[in-house]
Design an enzyme around this catalytic site. Structure first.
Site, PDB file in Angstrom:
ATOM      1  N   TYR A   7      36.091  55.598  53.212  1.00 60.49           N
ATOM      2  CA  TYR A   7      34.754  56.020  53.671  1.00 60.49           C
ATOM      3  C   TYR A   7      33.835  56.630  52.739  1.00 60.49           C
ATOM      4  N   SER A   8      34.533  57.642  51.836  1.00 65.23           N
ATOM      5  CA  SER A   8      33.518  58.129  50.815  1.00 65.23           C
ATOM      6  C   SER A   8      33.188  57.312  49.919  1.00 65.23           C
ATOM      7  N   ASP A  42      20.307  50.841  66.748  1.00 69.07           N
ATOM      8  CA  ASP A  42      21.707  51.043  66.607  1.00 69.07           C
ATOM      9  C   ASP A  42      22.692  49.969  67.138  1.00 69.07           C
ATOM     10  N   GLY A  91      45.765  60.699  51.074  1.00 66.16           N
ATOM     11  CA  GLY A  91      44.681  61.050  50.216  1.00 66.16           C
ATOM     12  C   GLY A  91      43.891  62.262  50.575  1.00 66.16           C
ATOM     13  N   HIS A  92      44.015  63.031  51.683  1.00 69.57           N
ATOM     14  CA  HIS A  92      43.493  64.190  52.091  1.00 69.57           C
ATOM     15  C   HIS A  92      42.709  64.947  51.067  1.00 69.57           C
ATOM     16  N   THR A 101      26.864  62.161  52.557  1.00 71.59           N
ATOM     17  CA  THR A 101      27.922  63.192  52.784  1.00 71.59           C
ATOM     18  C   THR A 101      28.141  63.784  51.527  1.00 71.59           C
ATOM     19  N   ASP A 102      28.644  65.038  51.722  1.00 70.17           N
ATOM     20  CA  ASP A 102      29.398  65.805  50.411  1.00 70.17           C
ATOM     21  C   ASP A 102      30.945  65.252  50.146  1.00 70.17           C
ATOM     22  N   GLU A 103      31.190  64.365  50.890  1.00 75.79           N
ATOM     23  CA  GLU A 103      32.512  63.551  50.456  1.00 75.79           C
ATOM     24  C   GLU A 103      32.457  62.868  49.416  1.00 75.79           C
ATOM     25  N   ILE A 161      21.894  47.064  60.965  1.00 73.81           N
ATOM     26  CA  ILE A 161      21.073  47.429  59.902  1.00 73.81           C
ATOM     27  C   ILE A 161      21.220  46.166  58.818  1.00 73.81           C
ATOM     28  N   THR A 221      28.497  50.605  68.168  1.00 80.00           N
ATOM     29  CA  THR A 221      29.608  50.522  67.815  1.00 80.00           C
ATOM     30  C   THR A 221      30.317  51.649  68.957  1.00 80.00           C
ATOM     31  N   LYS A 260      30.286  55.248  51.283  1.00 76.11           N
ATOM     32  CA  LYS A 260      29.177  56.284  51.297  1.00 76.11           C
ATOM     33  C   LYS A 260      28.330  56.380  49.649  1.00 76.11           C
TER      34      LYS A 260
HETATM   35  P1  NAD Z   1      28.681  58.460  64.095  1.00 79.19           P
HETATM   36  O1  NAD Z   1      29.692  57.642  63.803  1.00 79.19           O
HETATM   37  O2  NAD Z   1      28.721  59.263  65.307  1.00 79.19           O
HETATM   38  O3  NAD Z   1      27.336  57.587  64.521  1.00 79.19           O
HETATM   39  C1  NAD Z   1      26.938  56.369  63.716  1.00 79.19           C
HETATM   40  C2  NAD Z   1      25.977  55.485  64.480  1.00 79.19           C
HETATM   41  O4  NAD Z   1      25.578  54.296  63.979  1.00 79.19           O
HETATM   42  C3  NAD Z   1      26.531  55.012  65.829  1.00 79.19           C
HETATM   43  O5  NAD Z   1      25.683  55.154  66.722  1.00 79.19           O
HETATM   44  C4  NAD Z   1      26.742  53.377  65.365  1.00 79.19           C
HETATM   45  O6  NAD Z   1      26.692  52.665  66.666  1.00 79.19           O
HETATM   46  C5  NAD Z   1      25.863  53.045  64.360  1.00 79.19           C
HETATM   47  N1  NAD Z   1      26.235  51.920  63.719  1.00 79.19           N
HETATM   48  C6  NAD Z   1      27.217  51.965  62.907  1.00 79.19           C
HETATM   49  N2  NAD Z   1      27.123  50.460  62.318  1.00 79.19           N
HETATM   50  C7  NAD Z   1      25.902  50.277  62.446  1.00 79.19           C
HETATM   51  C8  NAD Z   1      25.229  48.939  62.004  1.00 79.19           C
HETATM   52  N3  NAD Z   1      25.609  48.103  61.125  1.00 79.19           N
HETATM   53  N4  NAD Z   1      24.041  48.878  62.241  1.00 79.19           N
HETATM   54  C9  NAD Z   1      23.258  49.806  63.058  1.00 79.19           C
HETATM   55  N5  NAD Z   1      23.928  50.825  63.592  1.00 79.19           N
HETATM   56  C10 NAD Z   1      25.243  50.963  63.250  1.00 79.19           C
HETATM   57  O7  NAD Z   1      28.218  59.023  62.949  1.00 79.19           O
HETATM   58  P2  NAD Z   1      27.375  60.648  62.566  1.00 79.19           P
HETATM   59  O8  NAD Z   1      28.634  61.610  62.612  1.00 79.19           O
HETATM   60  O9  NAD Z   1      26.479  60.776  63.578  1.00 79.19           O
HETATM   61  O10 NAD Z   1      26.889  60.359  61.318  1.00 79.19           O
HETATM   62  C11 NAD Z   1      25.729  59.721  60.884  1.00 79.19           C
HETATM   63  C12 NAD Z   1      25.399  59.551  59.328  1.00 79.19           C
HETATM   64  O11 NAD Z   1      25.580  60.780  58.690  1.00 79.19           O
HETATM   65  C13 NAD Z   1      26.317  58.668  58.690  1.00 79.19           C
HETATM   66  O12 NAD Z   1      25.838  58.263  57.437  1.00 79.19           O
HETATM   67  C14 NAD Z   1      27.404  59.725  57.782  1.00 79.19           C
HETATM   68  O13 NAD Z   1      27.991  59.262  56.998  1.00 79.19           O
HETATM   69  C15 NAD Z   1      26.556  60.884  57.668  1.00 79.19           C
HETATM   70  N6  NAD Z   1      27.064  62.357  57.776  1.00 79.19           N
HETATM   71  C16 NAD Z   1      27.845  62.650  58.658  1.00 79.19           C
HETATM   72  C17 NAD Z   1      28.404  64.021  58.747  1.00 79.19           C
HETATM   73  C18 NAD Z   1      29.256  64.429  59.891  1.00 79.19           C
HETATM   74  O14 NAD Z   1      29.905  65.609  59.823  1.00 79.19           O
HETATM   75  N7  NAD Z   1      29.202  63.754  60.978  1.00 79.19           N
HETATM   76  C19 NAD Z   1      28.165  64.696  57.491  1.00 79.19           C
HETATM   77  C20 NAD Z   1      27.536  64.145  56.519  1.00 79.19           C
HETATM   78  C21 NAD Z   1      26.817  63.112  56.642  1.00 79.19           C
HETATM   79  O1  DAU Z   2      32.017  66.522  54.847  1.00 75.97           O
HETATM   80  C1  DAU Z   2      31.301  65.441  55.643  1.00 75.97           C
HETATM   81  C2  DAU Z   2      32.166  64.665  56.448  1.00 75.97           C
HETATM   82  O2  DAU Z   2      32.605  65.362  57.514  1.00 75.97           O
HETATM   83  C3  DAU Z   2      31.242  63.364  57.043  1.00 75.97           C
HETATM   84  O3  DAU Z   2      30.862  62.463  56.068  1.00 75.97           O
HETATM   85  C4  DAU Z   2      32.233  62.429  57.936  1.00 75.97           C
HETATM   86  O4  DAU Z   2      31.364  61.477  58.476  1.00 75.97           O
HETATM   87  C5  DAU Z   2      32.684  63.192  59.136  1.00 75.97           C
HETATM   88  O5  DAU Z   2      33.477  62.565  59.754  1.00 75.97           O
HETATM   89  C6  DAU Z   2      33.406  64.563  58.401  1.00 75.97           C
HETATM   90  O6  DAU Z   2      34.687  64.091  57.603  1.00 75.97           O
HETATM   91  P1  DAU Z   2      36.119  64.896  57.924  1.00 75.97           P
HETATM   92  O7  DAU Z   2      37.053  64.054  57.439  1.00 75.97           O
HETATM   93  O8  DAU Z   2      35.873  66.199  56.861  1.00 75.97           O
HETATM   94  O9  DAU Z   2      35.898  64.985  59.416  1.00 75.97           O
HETATM   95  P2  DAU Z   2      37.227  65.313  60.410  1.00 75.97           P
HETATM   96  O10 DAU Z   2      36.538  65.887  61.863  1.00 75.97           O
HETATM   97  O11 DAU Z   2      37.887  63.916  60.740  1.00 75.97           O
HETATM   98  O12 DAU Z   2      38.245  66.113  60.012  1.00 75.97           O
HETATM   99  C7  DAU Z   2      38.104  67.215  59.673  1.00 75.97           C
HETATM  100  C8  DAU Z   2      39.055  68.312  59.022  1.00 75.97           C
HETATM  101  O13 DAU Z   2      40.274  68.461  59.999  1.00 75.97           O
HETATM  102  C9  DAU Z   2      39.879  67.162  57.845  1.00 75.97           C
HETATM  103  O14 DAU Z   2      40.363  67.913  56.830  1.00 75.97           O
HETATM  104  C10 DAU Z   2      40.966  66.364  58.741  1.00 75.97           C
HETATM  105  C11 DAU Z   2      41.334  67.537  59.616  1.00 75.97           C
HETATM  106  N1  DAU Z   2      41.819  66.878  60.966  1.00 75.97           N
HETATM  107  C12 DAU Z   2      41.212  65.805  61.514  1.00 75.97           C
HETATM  108  C13 DAU Z   2      41.720  65.272  62.719  1.00 75.97           C
HETATM  109  C14 DAU Z   2      40.662  64.436  63.405  1.00 75.97           C
HETATM  110  C15 DAU Z   2      43.164  67.499  61.491  1.00 75.97           C
HETATM  111  O15 DAU Z   2      43.718  68.344  60.872  1.00 75.97           O
HETATM  112  N2  DAU Z   2      43.391  66.909  62.735  1.00 75.97           N
HETATM  113  C16 DAU Z   2      42.754  65.948  63.409  1.00 75.97           C
HETATM  114  O16 DAU Z   2      43.330  65.300  64.326  1.00 75.97           O
END
Ligand code: NAD
Ligand code: DAU
Length: 359
Positions: free
Chosen positions: A158-159, A31, A292-293, A132-134, A58, A34, A162
């Site tokens: 982001y999406s 890791d 772009g939400h 991700t589903d995004e 990575i 970051t 991915k």
């Molecule tokens: P996160 O941002 O909490 O964690 C990401 C981790 O990756 C961190 O520890 C960061 O230090 C590390 N990282 C970033 N860049 C790196 C690099 N270049 N080399 C090595 N390590 C690095 O993210 P998360 O929410 O734990 O998501 C993990 C994975 O799951 C991601 O690929 C994300 O796209 C995917 N995902 C997340 C969600 C969600 O709801 N959080 C849903 C679906 C998929």
């Molecule tokens: O769907 C999977 C994705 O879910 C992952 O791939 C992403 O890594 C993860 O961050 C998450 O993305 P979202 O954009 O859906 O998550 P977030 O928690 O940022 O926002 C969830 C919803 O809430 C989204 O519609 C935006 C809204 N939101 C978010 C924040 C941070 C608010 O209304 N207010 C806020 O302050």
């Protein structure tokens, strides 16, 4: 031994903790640390020999080649990514660098290592890419949920990054035969979630007496999955997924954001009432929408259930209660992740483009 990348982030750390609690097989955890990576989440593993933490990128091919040669993993699980949509809007470059270039370099290192394995270990090897589903874009009300056949239509930096990484993973299987698996999951929530994302941000802001910033009309819909259910799905796909296949992972919990925020407020009213006796929902503040939400995501996870027998264990009601309780019991973890960098982000994001009157 398996190699996990991004194992100090939210989902990766939950995965590593659950993995080591359930089995003997060791984990090399690569890791970059970051802002989103936090070693404190892994503190209980300090003296666990089966866990080897390595700080690195990575995309650092020399380092990854060395780790693969030294530890000879039977699988790589790739969580490492830039994961926050709002940050990708402010600064997309890091997303391209890690999610696209980083995944490419990782695939190349893994391909070189895999090619050199003896036939039996080569056949057993797996590269599991966590996505991700995004990548599927946005659904209208009433449209059926995303299946593995839904075409990719990513809308945010982001999406898009991915989606690009998913395509690379697919191509490395198709062209080079690399034994890959991809999971596309909906929104996770649970312990160790960085408080820039909706649910932990609402809990943390509510307790601090700050506004709860809801973007636009708050009627955007997400599907929510408790993080430990996502981890069990990944373990199951790693164990029995069909090579080259993608698996959608979801919680069958579609909810509009405002309902999520109101649920968090109601749980806090019950578990830690405000000193003035007023409801936390009074702190809700509608703010400018995310550019772009995406309006709605919904996941059809029937393939994973049908083929591999996986189902989530938590309902939203049980999972969100556990989550709020976890944040109430772990104030120190929260305080420690709210570093200078975190405060700068909150200031920049909510005071300018997205925020109108939010903290
Ligand atoms: P996160 O941002 O909490 O964690 C990401 C981790 O990756 C961190 O520890 C960061 O230090 C590390 N990282 C970033 N860049 C790196 C690099 N270049 N080399 C090595 N390590 C690095 O993210 P998360 O929410 O734990 O998501 C993990 C994975 O799951 C991601 O690929 C994300 O796209 C995917 N995902 C997340 C969600 C969600 O709801 N959080 C849903 C679906 C998929
Ligand atoms: O769907 C999977 C994705 O879910 C992952 O791939 C992403 O890594 C993860 O961050 C998450 O993305 P979202 O954009 O859906 O998550 P977030 O928690 O940022 O926002 C969830 C919803 O809430 C989204 O519609 C935006 C809204 N939101 C978010 C924040 C941070 C608010 O209304 N207010 C806020 O302050």
């Amino acid at each position: 031994m398996i190699l996990v990348t991004g194992g100090a982030g939210f989902i990766g750390a939950n995965f590593v903790l659950d993995w080591l609690a359930e089995q003997q097989e060791g984990v090399v955890n690569l890791d970059k640390l970051t802002y989103a990576g936090n070693l404190e989440t892994l503190a209980t593993l300090k003296d666990v020999k089966a866990h080897v933490f390595v700080r690195g990128d990575i995309g650092d091919s020399a380092l990854v080649d060395k780790l693969l040669a030294e530890h000879q993993p039977r699988a790589v699980v790739n969580f490492a990514a830039e994961s926050h949509v709002d940050r990708s809007i402010h600064g997309p470059e890091d997303f391209v660098q890690t999610n696209v270039v980083g995944t490419f370099r990782l695939l190349e290192s893994v391909r070189g290592y895999w090619n050199g394995l003896p036939a039996d270990r080569k056949a057993a090897f797996r590269f599991l890419h966590v996505s991700t589903d995004e990548v599927y874009g946005s659904l209208k009300t009433g449209e059926p949920a995303f299946t593995e056949e839904t075409k990719y239509e990513p809308n945010s930096p982001y999406s898009a990054s991915k989606a690009a990484s998913d395509h690379l993973v697919r191509a490395w299987h198709h062209t080079y035969g690399l034994p890959v698996l991809t999971t596309n999951c909906s929104n996770n929530y649970g312990p160790y979630h960085f408080p820039e994302k909706l649910i932990p941000l609402m809990i943390v802001n509510a307790l601090a007496g700050k506004p709860l910033p809801v973007y636009g009309d708050g009627m955007q819909v997400r599907d929510w999955l408790y993080v430990k259910d996502h981890c069990s799905a990944i373990r199951r796909v790693l164990e029995a997924g069909r090579l080259g296949e993608t698996y959608n992972v979801g919680g069958w919990n579609e909810k509009p954001n405002i309902e999520i925020v109101r649920t968090v407020c109601a749980l806090l009213d019950e578990l830690k009432p405000r000193a003035d006796g007023k409801p936390y929902s009074e702190q809700i503040a509608y703010v400018v929408d995310r550019p772009g939400h995406d309006r709605r995501y919904a996941i059809d996870a029937r393939k994973l259930e049908r083929e591999l027998g996986w189902k989530p264990e938590e309902t939203f009601e049980t999972g969100i209660r556990k989550t709020v309780e976890w944040y109430l019991a772990n104030g120190e973890w929260v305080r420690n992740v709210q570093s200078g960098a975190y405060r700068e982000w909150v200031q920049k994001h909510y005071a300018s483009s997205a925020g109108k009157g939010a903290a």
